[in-house]
Every structure is written in structure tokens, then in C-alpha cells.
Design a protein around this motif. Structure first.
Motif, PDB file in Angstrom:
ATOM      1  N   ARG A 351       0.844  -1.196   0.000  1.00  0.00           N
ATOM      2  CA  ARG A 351       0.000   0.000   0.000  1.00  0.00           C
ATOM      3  C   ARG A 351       0.874   1.240   0.000  1.00  0.00           C
ATOM      4  NH1 ARG A 351      -2.373   3.207   4.090  1.00  0.00           N
ATOM      5  NH2 ARG A 351      -1.445   1.876   5.702  1.00  0.00           N
ATOM      6  N   PRO A 352       0.711   2.141  -0.966  1.00  0.00           N
ATOM      7  CA  PRO A 352       1.556   3.339  -1.024  1.00  0.00           C
ATOM      8  C   PRO A 352       1.361   4.230   0.212  1.00  0.00           C
ATOM      9  CG  PRO A 352       0.373   3.000  -3.095  1.00  0.00           C
ATOM     10  CD  PRO A 352      -0.220   2.049  -2.101  1.00  0.00           C
ATOM     11  N   LEU A 353       2.470   4.767   0.714  1.00  0.00           N
ATOM     12  CA  LEU A 353       2.441   5.691   1.836  1.00  0.00           C
ATOM     13  C   LEU A 353       2.979   7.065   1.462  1.00  0.00           C
ATOM     14  CD1 LEU A 353       3.792   3.335   4.679  1.00  0.00           C
ATOM     15  CD2 LEU A 353       1.409   3.941   4.217  1.00  0.00           C
ATOM     16  N   ASP A 354       3.985   7.098   0.621  1.00  0.00           N
ATOM     17  CA  ASP A 354       4.598   8.343   0.172  1.00  0.00           C
ATOM     18  C   ASP A 354       5.403   8.003  -1.079  1.00  0.00           C
ATOM     19  OD1 ASP A 354       5.568  10.927  -0.021  1.00  0.00           O
ATOM     20  OD2 ASP A 354       6.033  11.091   2.122  1.00  0.00           O
ATOM     21  N   GLU A 355       6.010   8.990  -1.644  1.00  0.00           N
ATOM     22  CA  GLU A 355       6.799   8.753  -2.853  1.00  0.00           C
ATOM     23  C   GLU A 355       7.951   7.796  -2.550  1.00  0.00           C
ATOM     24  OE1 GLU A 355       9.535  11.175  -6.116  1.00  0.00           O
ATOM     25  OE2 GLU A 355       8.412  12.258  -4.574  1.00  0.00           O
ATOM     26  N   GLY A 356       7.928   6.627  -3.192  1.00  0.00           N
ATOM     27  CA  GLY A 356       8.970   5.632  -2.982  1.00  0.00           C
ATOM     28  C   GLY A 356       8.833   4.845  -1.702  1.00  0.00           C
ATOM     29  N   VAL A 357       7.723   5.010  -0.966  1.00  0.00           N
ATOM     30  CA  VAL A 357       7.534   4.358   0.330  1.00  0.00           C
ATOM     31  C   VAL A 357       6.193   3.644   0.347  1.00  0.00           C
ATOM     32  CG1 VAL A 357       7.525   4.674   2.825  1.00  0.00           C
ATOM     33  CG2 VAL A 357       8.829   6.248   1.379  1.00  0.00           C
ATOM     34  N   VAL A 358       6.187   2.371   0.755  1.00  0.00           N
ATOM     35  CA  VAL A 358       4.944   1.598   0.791  1.00  0.00           C
ATOM     36  C   VAL A 358       4.886   0.802   2.090  1.00  0.00           C
ATOM     37  CG1 VAL A 358       4.837   1.389  -1.730  1.00  0.00           C
ATOM     38  CG2 VAL A 358       5.967  -0.403  -0.385  1.00  0.00           C
ATOM     39  N   GLU A 359       3.689   0.323   2.397  1.00  0.00           N
ATOM     40  CA  GLU A 359       3.487  -0.602   3.513  1.00  0.00           C
ATOM     41  C   GLU A 359       3.450  -2.014   2.977  1.00  0.00           C
ATOM     42  OE1 GLU A 359      -0.142  -2.228   6.335  1.00  0.00           O
ATOM     43  OE2 GLU A 359      -0.352  -0.308   5.292  1.00  0.00           O
ATOM     44  N   ALA A 367       9.365   1.225  -2.103  1.00  0.00           N
ATOM     45  CA  ALA A 367       8.631   0.792  -3.290  1.00  0.00           C
ATOM     46  C   ALA A 367       9.592   0.144  -4.279  1.00  0.00           C
ATOM     47  CB  ALA A 367       7.930   1.987  -3.930  1.00  0.00           C
ATOM     48  N   ARG A 368       9.032  -0.653  -5.183  1.00  0.00           N
ATOM     49  CA  ARG A 368       9.889  -1.357  -6.140  1.00  0.00           C
ATOM     50  C   ARG A 368      10.649  -0.395  -7.040  1.00  0.00           C
ATOM     51  NH1 ARG A 368       5.194  -4.829  -6.156  1.00  0.00           N
ATOM     52  NH2 ARG A 368       5.698  -6.893  -5.312  1.00  0.00           N
ATOM     53  N   ASN A 369      10.049   0.758  -7.315  1.00  0.00           N
ATOM     54  CA  ASN A 369      10.714   1.709  -8.215  1.00  0.00           C
ATOM     55  C   ASN A 369      11.535   2.749  -7.469  1.00  0.00           C
ATOM     56  OD1 ASN A 369       8.648   3.081  -7.053  1.00  0.00           O
ATOM     57  ND2 ASN A 369       7.807   3.958  -8.941  1.00  0.00           N
ATOM     58  N   LYS A 374      19.804   7.703  -5.471  1.00  0.00           N
ATOM     59  CA  LYS A 374      19.635   8.999  -6.130  1.00  0.00           C
ATOM     60  C   LYS A 374      18.523   9.833  -5.501  1.00  0.00           C
ATOM     61  CE  LYS A 374      21.344   7.360 -10.603  1.00  0.00           C
ATOM     62  NZ  LYS A 374      21.080   7.258 -12.071  1.00  0.00           N
ATOM     63  N   ASP A 375      18.126   9.473  -4.302  1.00  0.00           N
ATOM     64  CA  ASP A 375      17.018  10.168  -3.639  1.00  0.00           C
ATOM     65  C   ASP A 375      17.419  10.469  -2.197  1.00  0.00           C
ATOM     66  OD1 ASP A 375      14.667  11.152  -2.693  1.00  0.00           O
ATOM     67  OD2 ASP A 375      13.420   9.479  -3.338  1.00  0.00           O
ATOM     68  N   PRO A 376      18.135  11.577  -1.948  1.00  0.00           N
ATOM     69  CA  PRO A 376      18.631  11.865  -0.601  1.00  0.00           C
ATOM     70  C   PRO A 376      17.520  12.032   0.438  1.00  0.00           C
ATOM     71  CG  PRO A 376      19.698  13.266  -2.249  1.00  0.00           C
ATOM     72  CD  PRO A 376      18.558  12.592  -2.938  1.00  0.00           C
TER      73      PRO A 376
END
Length: 850
Positions: A351-359, A367-369, A374-376
């Protein structure tokens, strides 16, 4: 004392040892018992007895270090048991096997630990079994070795493990010593196979038992006198992780490896073992709880430093183990084999929680992507999502971020600052994510200044937490006050940073202000916000210090605070909220009605000055008090104060030297703690009011206090002698209680008291000075101090009394008269230092640290 073939448990010395009296070895015991006892002593002391071979690998006269001592003890007992076992017929084809469990099974045998042994047999004749067992146990008893023994067949041992989860955990660590290896193999394989197949049914019981142990024993990292074995983050938690690994639910070292801050789980385990080993050596007996009076000696033995260095090392090790246990238990719970209808359930969705972050499966993961390299800002987004949802961050996610996440550029992007504020604004739910980030090295990347306060122990016992945890706890409390202030963002940041200057030397408020400026610029705050953040950190002690040590009714006191803050009402508002959060995060009892009312009154008066209004005049004396003063005589009035559990005791009596000392002495003898004293006069009588709180129960009747005061003023009783007797009685009661509870005298004090300190301040009134005394508290100290002031001819105009655990900070406004102020101050200082507790080393019988 024949062995019970069906018995399982500890036993004391055998008859021979009982007859030996207090000596180290029974006079009539066997040579083998004498050798074993002598060898154990030599390993501990490093001193060989004349004419005997030394088993000490370090050679004569040298003590082994902790790890070598454990190895030597394990080797000594294994060799003795192997030799003795072969001698009495326990051989590979005998149908007997001797198995070590506990410390010897793990090869972590401590000097005074129980020897845990299991004698296995192939359903032999009970008489033969008893004879073999007695030949093993009696020499050990005669050598005064504590023995936890059992005699079983393999089916019996498996049955015990099946019904007793604690026994099962112990047998998971079983190791063959001597005899039939096949018997031992049957036991070990059977225990482990049964443990793996039954873990799903026993997991809840295992975790419930663990949490119950934590509740009883507390946290090793934040306990004044930690239980190194059973506390949270202690040695039993490492054994729990091993049990979960044997059940194939974890990898045996979850969460933190050698590359993590602090060196990982293995190093933390070894450090706790070393401390417990030295604790045994220092105490001369088996002990799991580290007492304050032993800390310096243990720190020196391990070449760590003093008690504070030892406390810091223990905190780091225990928090590393705690984090690993959290990860291990969570991983094990998710890995439990499914049965029945559980097998038909769909796997958990992401379940998405934020950009690049899931439950996923109740954890916050990437997240898989997601591209952490490259994302500090990903680290803070993950932490903010964890705090907001209350779900833990996956250990694999944290490890991946630790391996590849780059540092944030300076100044930070606005989104990163917002995520940090979301994290801090989550209250108590922010504690676990920050702790996880810190244990994996990610928090230090965000705040490099954090390293100086990480695991730093406080310098006084009133603080519950280490300095870094105190900062996080303060931020958590501050998040609940955000609706009270105009700048909640600066409040939470200041709460996180207010003690960041500790551990570097110098005034931590000044050092911290410089660091706050540095951090504020890194975060990209506006220059005005950086200045405000710096001012909050610089002056975070201004309100509590002023309110509890100065006369808030004095306009000069209020004026000084307003000038210090530059007349900034927003800064005053933020400091007020931070003061409360800081006190609540310090420890129980550090924020109460008395302190709240004092600071609240100071803030109210400062706001009036900032608004250009006139300060209220001091409250006039109560008409009832005026009438009593006019009537003459001695009167005592006791009324409830504004805050719970506090009272105001007003003493009205003919003004005379010694009145304050005797009034304070009467209050102390009646178990009334004095918070403040307001001294006035009317109609030729003194009108002295004391804000007090009973140490227990309800206060005594005012009439009783009056009668005792009359006797004291008439010279019928010597209050100082009575106070000294009561103090000695209290010390003796503490000593006896400690002996009954723990078998030796000790008190739960972690830190040595600093030397007493006297600080003088000038006032605007000629002939007046303010004296601040910082010292260890003692019964009736205010009475003793007032007596010292009387002896020097110094009149007390007002007093503020602040007790912080075993320490006190008292302030007095003194009228020293005209003349040489420096000389008069010297006289007063010498007099009061004669009645405060000295910082001489204390013996345990004194109830203090050594």
C-alpha cells in the motif's frame, strides 16, 4: 543428599560441604574438590598458591582479562568433568552422557555462575544412576560450586522441554561434555526438531514471557542500576535471538552487523559479558545487577574509564541488542509457518504511503521503483511514514538506505525539512523510528553533531534517559504543545537540539547555541528563524533557573529576564513551552504544580513588562495573619496551596534570631519538604510562609507544629541533634533494607555527587547579595543553613528551595550589612560549607557510592 533421578533444579552443598563452615573448602573433602576450589581461586586472583601448579594461562601474579577468564573457567570445568566422568565410568559406551547447558553450554561460564549440568542415561537402574550422579555432584558441592543439575532419560528431557518453555530454551544450548555422544545427539536433535515444529504454537508464550521479564527488570540502557542478564537489551535477549535462529525464523544476527555503529550485535554481546564477568569478580559472588559503587572499579578493570564511560558503553551495547531483538521478533513473527485456513489467505499487498515508500506486511518498506542511491530525501520520508502510521521500518529497508542513500545537500530541500517536522510532530511514535535510524547510522548522517550526545549518560540521577534519548523525548512532549505557540516548527526543532551542546565541555547552552546556528543554516531556515532557534537553545534554562532560584516578585528579576530575551514575546512563549517539555522528559516528579506555578507567574509578569504595563504590587499580608501578629504570641497556620499535595505553612512569631532555623527544623522533623520560603514582618512579628509537601501521607496538624516550635524556641529541645539522629536512623534503615533485598548494602544511585558549590550574585540594593548553593541534599538542610546564617549575622530576606532527586539548588537573598562585602561573603560561605554533606568517598554502609 542423593540425587533424585526425576529431579530437576538447583541444590546447595552436600553434607561434607555443609560441615566445612565458612571456609572455601570443607576440611574433610576430597583432593579433587580441593584442587577444583583452589584452581578457581587462582584463576580469579592470578596468584598461585605455594607448591601448586597454576592453571592460570596468564602466568603467576597476573589476572586474566574478562574473555580469557571465561574461557579458562570453561576449560577448567570441562576438563575436570571429563576426567571425573571417565573415572566413574561415564564413557562412550556406558549408557550415560554428561551434557552442559546454560553458561557452560554456551562457553560463557562466569566466575560465580551456577554450573548447569544434565546427566543423561538409557533408563538405567535407579540405584546405579544415583551412585553415578552422587559421585559427580558431591565433589562440586564440596568445592562450594552452585549446581543446577538434573538426571533424565532422553524421553524425560524431551517431555520437560515440551511442557516448560524456559527449560526448552536452556536445552537448546546443550553441549556434550563426556560419555555417550549418541545420547547427547539424540537430545540435541530432538530438542531442536521439536522447537522448530512447535514454534508456531509457542511463539506467543515466548514473547509474552519476554515482555514480562522486561517489565520486571527494566531497560539496561536507561536503568540506574541495570540488570545485565534479564533487563531489556541484556544477555537473555541475545539468547532469545539464538532461540529464534534455531527455530529458523531469523538469521541469528538480525538488524545490525559489524559494520553498523557500535560494532553490531556480536560486539554488544561480548561487552555485556565482559561487564558481567567483572561484576562477578568485584562482587565476589554471582550477581546480575550492576550497583553504582562497583561501576568505577569495573570501568577501570575493562580499561573503559570511569562510571560515566561505562554507562555510555552499556547504553550503546544494550540499545544495539534491543534494536536487534525488535527486528528479530518482528521478522520471526512474519516468518511463522502458516497452518489451516491461514495458508489460503492472500499474501499481503503493498500500500503506497509516500513517494517511494509503501506498507508491506505491517512494515514500512521501499517501493519497487524507489532509487535510494539517487534520492537523498528518501530516508526522512521513510521515517516520517513510520512515525505517522506507527508501523516499524523494515530492517532490510534500513540496511539498504544505510548502504546507498546519499547525504542531503546543504541547505536541505524544503521537502526534507517538512518530513523532519512530520517525524518530530508524531509525538511518542517518533521515538522508535529515530532510534532505528540512529542504530543503523542514518540519524548521524542527518545530524553529525548527534555523535557527541549519543548514549551519553546524564550527570545526575534525576534524569531517566541518556542525553540523546532525552532530546527525542523532549521533542515528543513538545509536539503536544504546538497549539500553544506561534512557531510550532521552531519549538520542535529546539526541543530536539536544546542539549546538543553536552559532552563537549564548557557551558552546554552556549556550545549548543553555536551548534543550533550551524544546524539551522544546514536546514535552510530563514536567517531570522536561525536566530530564534539559536536564542531558544541558548536560553532554554533561563525560565526554570530564574523562577526556582530568584524572587519573581522583584521587578528587577523580571526586568533582567525581559532584557535577556530582547523583549521578544514569541521567544518567551517558546521558552515557556520548551521548559515544560524539557521537565516532563527529564523524569518523574520534575514537573509539578509548584514548578508550573512559579514559571507561569514569571512568564505572566514578563508579558506585562513586554506589553508596557505596570507590574502588580506584592500581595499584602493576609488580614488573618495581620491580626495574629497584632495579638502577639506564636501561631502556625496550615492551608492547602494552589497545586495538589502542597500546603502553605505560615509561622507568626515575635521576630528573633534563629526563628527561620527552628521553624525549618520543625518542618523537617515532621517530614515536610520545603519548596520555598517567603519572609515578612508585621506589628513587630515575623510572618514567614513556607510552601511544603509531605514526603508521605497527610501533613501534621498546625497545632502540633506550633507546640514543637514553642519548645524549640524555648530551648527545651535541640533540633539539630534531633535532625542528626533522624538522619542516622534513615541511613540505617536504608542499609538494612538493602541488605535484606539484595544481600548486601547498596542504594540505587548511579552517579557520584559533585562537590558543593556556592555562587554569589549582586543585587541593586546596597548590602544585599544573592547566594546560590548547589549541594547534595540532607535532612533538615534548610534549618542547618539558616542556623549558619544566624551565626554569621546574615539576615535571610527570601529563599527558594529546589530539590532534584538527591541534589538541591537553594537560593537565598541575604542582608549582609554595610562593610567589606567580599569578607562577609567569605564568612558566610565558610559557615554554610560546614553543614552541607561532604563529598568524601562513602562506604556501602553509609548508603552511598564508593
Amino acid at each position: 543428599m542423593p540425587s533424585d533421578p526425576n529431579g530437576f533444579g538447583k541444590s546447595g552443598p552436600g553434607p561434607a560441604a555443609k560441615a566445612a563452615g565458612p571456609g572455601p573448602v570443607a576440611s574433610g573433602c576430597s583432593d579433587e574438590a580441593a584442587y577444583l576450589a583452589r584452581a578457581r581461586r587462582q584463576l580469579l586472583t592470578g596468584v598461585s598458591e605455594s607448591g601448586q601448579d597454576s592453571p592460570n594461562p596468564a602466568g603467576r601474579g597476573q589476572q586474566l582479562d574478562s574473555a580469557a577468564l571465561r574461557d579458562a573457567f570453561a576449560d577448567l570445568h570441562e576438563n575436570w568433568l571429563s576426567t571425573k566422568g571417565a573415572e566413574i565410568g561415564i564413557r562412550h559406551d556406558s549408557g550415560f552422557a554428561l551434557v552442559a547447558v546454560g553458561g557452560l553450554g554456551r562457553r560463557e561460564l562466569l566466575p560465580y555462575s551456577d554450573l548447569d549440568l544434565l546427566l543423561l542415561h538409557e533408563d538405567m537402574d535407579p540405584a546405579v544412576v544415583s551412585q553415578i550422579a552422587d559421585q559427580l555432584w558431591y565433589p562440586l558441592w564440596d568445592a562450594h560450586i552452585k549446581l543446577d543439575h538434573s538426571v533424565r532419560t532422553v524421553p524425560q528431557a524431551l517431555h520437560v522441554a515440551d511442557t516448560d518453555i524456559t527449560a526448552a530454551q536452556g536445552m537448546l544450548e546443550a553441549r556434550h561434555i563426556v560419555g555417550d555422544v549418541e545420547l547427547t545427539t539424540l537430545l540435541i536433535n530432538g530438542i531442536r526438531r521439536k522447537w522448530r515444529t512447535d514454534i508456531r504454537n509457542r511463539f506467543d508464550e515466548l514473547i509474552a514471557q519476554t515482555k514480562s521479564r522486561w517489565e520486571r527488570s527494566g531497560e539496561v540502557a536507561h536503568r540506574a542500576e541495570p540488570d545485565l542478564k534479564s533487563g531489556r537489551g541484556g544477555l537473555r535477549d541475545v539468547q532469545l535471538l539464538n532461540a529464534l535462529s534455531i527455530a529458523q525464523l531469523t538469521d541469528g544476527m538480525p538488524g545490525l552487523g559489524p559494520e553498523s555503529p557500535g560494532g553490531g550485535l556480536a560486539l554488544a554481546h561480548r561487552r555485556l559479558l565482559d561487564v558481567r564477568t567483572e561484576l562477578h569478580r568485584v562482587a565476589g559472588r554471582s550477581r546480575d545487577q550492576l550497583h553504582a559503587q562497583d561501576a568505577d572499579e569495573i570501568g577501570a578493570a575493562l580499561r573503559i574509564g570511569d562510571r560515566f564511560d561505562l554507562a555510555r558503553m552499556l547504553s550503546e551495547a544494550a540499545r544495539t541488542i534491543s534494536y536487534s531483538v525488535d527486528v528479530g521478533v518482528r521478522t520471526a513473527g512474519n516468518a511463522l509457518p502458516r497452518r489451516g485456513l491461514d495458508r489460503l489467505r492472500r499474501p499481503p499487498v503493498r500500500r503506497p504511503l509516500d513517494e517511494g515508500v509503501v506498507e508491506h506486511a505491517g512494515e514500512v518498506v521501499l517501493a519497487r521503483n524507489a532509487r535510494p542511491g539517487k534520492d537523498p530525501g528518501l530516508v526522512l520520508r521513510v521515517a516520517a511514514a513510520s512515525a505517522s502510521t506507527g508501523m516499524p521500518m523494515s530492517a532490510s529497508t534500513l540496511n539498504r538506505l544505510a548502504d546507498s542513500a546519499p547525504e542531503l545537500r546543504e541547505p536541505w530541500p524544503k521537502e526534507a525539512v517538512n518530513d523532519l517536522l512530520v517525524l518530530l510532530g508524531s509525538g511518542s511514535r517518533a521515538v522508535a523510528p529515530i532510534e532505528a535510524l540512529d542504530r543503523t547510522g542514518l540519524w548521524g548522517r542527518l545530524l553529525p553533531e548527534w555523535g557527541a550526545v549519543r548514549d551519553l549518560p546524564p550527570r545526575d540521577a534525576v534524569h531517566t534517559w541518556t542525553v540523546d534519548r532525552h532530546l527525542v523525548e523532549t521533542a515528543a512532549y513538545a509536539s503536544g504543545f504546538t497549539t500553544r505557540v506561534a512557531r510550532p516548527d521552531l519549538l520542535m526543532l529546539a526541543a530536539l537540539l536544546h542539549d546538543i551542546g553536552k559532552g563537549r565541555g564548557g557551558d552546554h547552552s552556549v556550545v549548543g547555541a553555536e551548534l543550533a546556528t550551524q544546524i539551522g543554516k544546514r536546514l535552510g531556515l530563514w536567517p531570522s528563524d536561525v536566530a530564534m532557534l539559536t536564542a531558544i537553545v541558548r536560553h532554554h534554562l533561563l525560565l526554570p533557573d530564574t523562577a526556582t532560584r530568584r524572587d519573581v516578585d522583584d521587578p528587577e528579576t523580571v526586568k533582567r529576564v525581559v532584557e535577556t530575551l530582547g523583549g521578544d514575546g514569541v521567544l518567551l512563549e517558546l521558552l515557556h513551552a520548551l521548559t515544560e517539555a524539557d521537565s516532563l522528559a527529564t523524569g518523574p516528579g520534575m514537573w509539578g504544580g509548584w514548578k508550573s506555578s512559579l514559571i507561569g507567574e514569571l512568564v505572566r509578569r514578563c508579558r506585562l513588562v513586554i506589553a508596557g504595563e505596570v507590574l502588580p504590587a506584592p500581595d499584602p499580608l493576609d488580614p488573618e495573619h495581620l491580626a495574629l501578629a497584632a495579638a502577639g504570641g506564636i501561631h502556625v497556620v496550615l492551608l492547602p496551596a494552589d497545586s495538589p499535595h502542597t500546603y502553605v505553612v505560615t509561622v507568626i512569631a515575635p521576630d528573633q534570631r534563629g526563628l527561620l532555623s527552628k521553624a525549618a527544623g520543625v518542618l523537617a522533623l515532621n517530614s515536610l519538604r520545603v519548596y520555598s520560603a517567603s519572609l515578612g514582618s508585621a506589628e513587630g512579628s515575623a510572618v514567614d510562609s513556607f510552601v511544603v509537601s509531605p514526603r508521605f501521607g497527610a501533613p501534621p496538624q498546625a497545632g502540633l507544629l506550633r507546640q514543637e516550635l514553642i519548645r524549640a524556641l524555648a530551648g527545651e529541645v535541640n533540633l539539630l541533634e534531633m535532625l542528626a539522629a533522624k538522619e542516622e536512623e534513615a541511613r540505617e534503615n536504608r542499609r538494612v533494607a538493602a541488605m535484606e533485598e539484595r544481600g548486601e548494602p547498596a542504594v540505587p544511585v548511579q552517579y557520584a555527587q559533585a562537590p558543593p558549590r556556592v555562587i554569589w550574585f549582586d543585587t541593586t540594593s546596597p548590602g544585599e547579595s544573592i547566594l546560590e548553593l548547589r549541594a547534595e541534599d540532607r535532612l533538615g538542610l534548610l534549618s542547618r543553613l539558616a542556623d549558619a546564617f544566624d551565626t554569621c549575622g546574615a539576615d535571610v530576606l527570601w529563599a527558594r528551595v529546589s530539590t532534584l532527586g538527591s541534589s538541591m539548588i537553594d537560593s537565598f537573598c541575604l542582608a549582609l550589612g554595610d562593610g567589606d562585602t567580599r569578607r562577609r561573603r567569605g564568612e558566610v560561605e565558610r559557615a554554610i560549607l560546614g553543614v552541607v554533606p561532604l563529598t568524601k568517598p562513602k562506604t556501602p554502609e553509609d548508603g552511598g557510592v564508593q
